[in-house]
Scaffold this active site. Sequence first.
Site, short mmCIF file in Angstrom:
data_model
loop_
_atom_site.label_atom_id
_atom_site.label_comp_id
_atom_site.label_asym_id
_atom_site.label_seq_id
_atom_site.Cartn_x
_atom_site.Cartn_y
_atom_site.Cartn_z
N ASP A 39 0.82 -1.22 0.00
CA ASP A 39 0.00 0.00 0.00
C ASP A 39 0.85 1.26 0.00
O ASP A 39 0.56 2.22 -0.71
CB ASP A 39 -0.92 0.02 1.22
CG ASP A 39 -2.00 -1.05 1.14
OD1 ASP A 39 -2.23 -1.60 0.05
OD2 ASP A 39 -2.60 -1.35 2.19
N GLU A 70 0.82 -0.88 5.51
CA GLU A 70 -0.48 -1.28 5.02
C GLU A 70 -1.51 -0.25 5.49
O GLU A 70 -1.45 0.22 6.64
CB GLU A 70 -0.85 -2.67 5.56
CG GLU A 70 -0.09 -3.80 4.90
CD GLU A 70 -0.35 -3.85 3.38
OE1 GLU A 70 -1.50 -4.08 3.00
OE2 GLU A 70 0.62 -3.66 2.61
N LYS A 111 -5.44 0.22 6.10
CA LYS A 111 -6.64 -0.59 6.28
C LYS A 111 -7.75 0.23 6.93
O LYS A 111 -7.51 1.31 7.47
CB LYS A 111 -6.32 -1.83 7.13
CG LYS A 111 -5.29 -2.75 6.48
CD LYS A 111 -5.74 -3.20 5.09
CE LYS A 111 -4.69 -4.00 4.37
NZ LYS A 111 -5.02 -4.20 2.94
#
Length: 251
Positions: A87, A118, A120
Amino acid sequence: MNMSTAPTALQAGPDDSTWMRKSFSMVQSRLRVDLGLGSQSISHAGTMGSVNEGNWIAVLRAYLPDRYEVEQAIVIDSRGNRSDQMDVVIFDRHFTPVLLDQANHRLVPAEAVYAVFECKPTFDKGLIEYAQAKAKSVRELHRTSVGIAHAGGMYAPKIPFRIAAGLLAPEASWADGLGKSFSGNLSTALDQRLDCGCALDHGAFDWFDGSLKVVPAECGLIHFLFRLLSHLQGLGSVPAIDWREYAKIVE
């Protein structure tokens, strides 16, 4: 007759940091609004994920010096191994070229990478485990290092530093936020440990001083950014790539 006036921000005393805290808090609030807007207005999960990743990337670009590039990318090594799409990758662009950069599809040599994140929708057990597994996959990639010539001779090859990894989200899923429920799900194994992260509504965390440090939500984003900056500063430059090893891929 002297007239007293309320001090402006520039006139504030040396210990008056209130105005700075308010300014940084506004940055955090703006990011939270942007992330919330994405989740409310975009129904396609993949598109929403890309938008949220873009918001986090924009913030990191705004606060990191120009020597650091911040992009979505796949990390590769000279042995043909590669990571999944990451990401957020913080990497060197000054000394290291991106090997492929087409339509947001980037291949970044592992030697150039400082950190991966990441992005999220929340912190929870499953997403922490997912981020830890992806961190491990990047750290397991092979990295080369060669000496660098200078006027007085050669600098010895630099030992590659440990790539930092983290998790970014609007919130944490536990009732106690970044409390015991959160810390109980963090791995302490160095190959997969998440070094830092931020859950905007609940605070930020890092291990940069050797033990887990958690700060509350107020100005948590800026605390995370400043601590990350300090960590990156301590790493110095990336190792010099042995391009002969990458040349073998196309022989």
